[in-house]
Design a protein around this motif. Structure first.
Motif, PDB file in Angstrom:
ATOM      1  N   ASN A 112      89.928 126.806   2.223  1.00  0.00           N
ATOM      2  CA  ASN A 112      90.048 126.507   3.649  1.00  0.00           C
ATOM      3  C   ASN A 112      88.631 126.567   4.203  1.00  0.00           C
ATOM      4  N   GLN A 113      88.181 125.499   4.798  1.00  0.00           N
ATOM      5  CA  GLN A 113      86.821 125.453   5.333  1.00  0.00           C
ATOM      6  C   GLN A 113      86.586 126.546   6.360  1.00  0.00           C
ATOM      7  N   ASP A 114      87.632 126.937   7.096  1.00  0.00           N
ATOM      8  CA  ASP A 114      87.482 128.022   8.075  1.00  0.00           C
ATOM      9  C   ASP A 114      87.088 129.326   7.387  1.00  0.00           C
ATOM     10  N   ILE A 115      87.682 129.585   6.214  1.00  0.00           N
ATOM     11  CA  ILE A 115      87.322 130.790   5.455  1.00  0.00           C
ATOM     12  C   ILE A 115      85.878 130.685   4.981  1.00  0.00           C
ATOM     13  N   LEU A 116      85.508 129.532   4.441  1.00  0.00           N
ATOM     14  CA  LEU A 116      84.144 129.343   3.958  1.00  0.00           C
ATOM     15  C   LEU A 116      83.134 129.471   5.093  1.00  0.00           C
ATOM     16  N   ASP A 117      83.477 128.992   6.270  1.00  0.00           N
ATOM     17  CA  ASP A 117      82.581 129.102   7.420  1.00  0.00           C
ATOM     18  C   ASP A 117      82.259 130.553   7.762  1.00  0.00           C
ATOM     19  N   ASP A 144      87.908 123.363  -6.345  1.00  0.00           N
ATOM     20  CA  ASP A 144      87.540 123.068  -4.953  1.00  0.00           C
ATOM     21  C   ASP A 144      86.560 124.104  -4.404  1.00  0.00           C
ATOM     22  N   TRP A 145      86.774 125.383  -4.703  1.00  0.00           N
ATOM     23  CA  TRP A 145      85.834 126.419  -4.242  1.00  0.00           C
ATOM     24  C   TRP A 145      84.463 126.219  -4.881  1.00  0.00           C
ATOM     25  N   VAL A 146      84.446 125.990  -6.182  1.00  0.00           N
ATOM     26  CA  VAL A 146      83.178 125.838  -6.907  1.00  0.00           C
ATOM     27  C   VAL A 146      82.408 124.620  -6.397  1.00  0.00           C
TER      28      VAL A 146
END
Length: 185
Positions: A47-52, A92-94
């Motif tokens: 989730n891009q929100d988590i990565l942000d 996807d995470w990597v």
């Protein structure tokens, strides 16, 4: 010495593919080191929100582990003719770090299934995803372990069929040669 990181495609503790992945650690030829990579089950859904908010520790650990290997062996089941969600989520995470630790790295795929086809259909979709990651895919010989319930001891994490074990040992030798030829190119 080639170091091969083994990435499990299944999250289930008692899965056939996880047992084969564990067994593979002891099947590598002399001069090759095999290490188990973190299981994708510890990763949150991408989730891009988590990565942000920052790279999750589990994703950072997988990324670091991938950075420390020369090649990757993915041992996976097939889910609905495609890639298991946990494995795709790990990729996807990597993919979110630059440079990705997968780029220009040799990779081989082993699929494992209790069915007759041995998870054959996961290969195409997984290769497409790995190609997108700019990995160097060893496409042949393919490894599809069908009827795996009769060939694998899940509790022991061991291959119990001598023909299957010999084939996997041979494949790992071929993969090592593939890795070495790629690294010289």
């Amino acid at each position: 010495m080639t170091t091969i990181g083994i990435l499990e495609g299944s999250l289930r503790r008692a899965s056939l593919s996880r047992a084969v992945a564990r067994a593979a650690l002891a099947l590598v030829p002399d001069g090759v080191q095999a290490v188990a990579l973190p299981n994708p089950g510890s990763l949150p859904l991408f989730n891009q929100d988590i990565l942000d908010e920052g790279m999750p520790d589990a994703a950072a650990a997988l990324i670091a582990a991938l950075g420390n290997v020369d090649a990757v062996l993915i041992v996976t089941p097939e889910y609905n003719w495609s890639i298991p969600g946990g494995l795709k989520n790990a990729i996807d995470w990597v993919s979110r770090v630059t440079p990705t630790p997968l780029a220009r790295k040799p990779v081989a795929i082993w699929s494992v299934s209790p069915g007759l086809l041995g998870g054959a259909r996961v290969h195409e979709s997984l290769r497409q995803t790995l190609h997108c990651m700019d990995m160097v895919i060893m496409a042949k010989p393919e490894v599809q372990i069908g009827g795996a319930k009769d060939k694998v001891d899940v509790e022991a994490g061991a291959i119990v069929n001598a023909e299957t074990e010999a084939f996997l040992r041979g494949h790992l030798s071929t993969f090592d040669a593939f890795c070495k030829s790629w690294n010289r190119a």
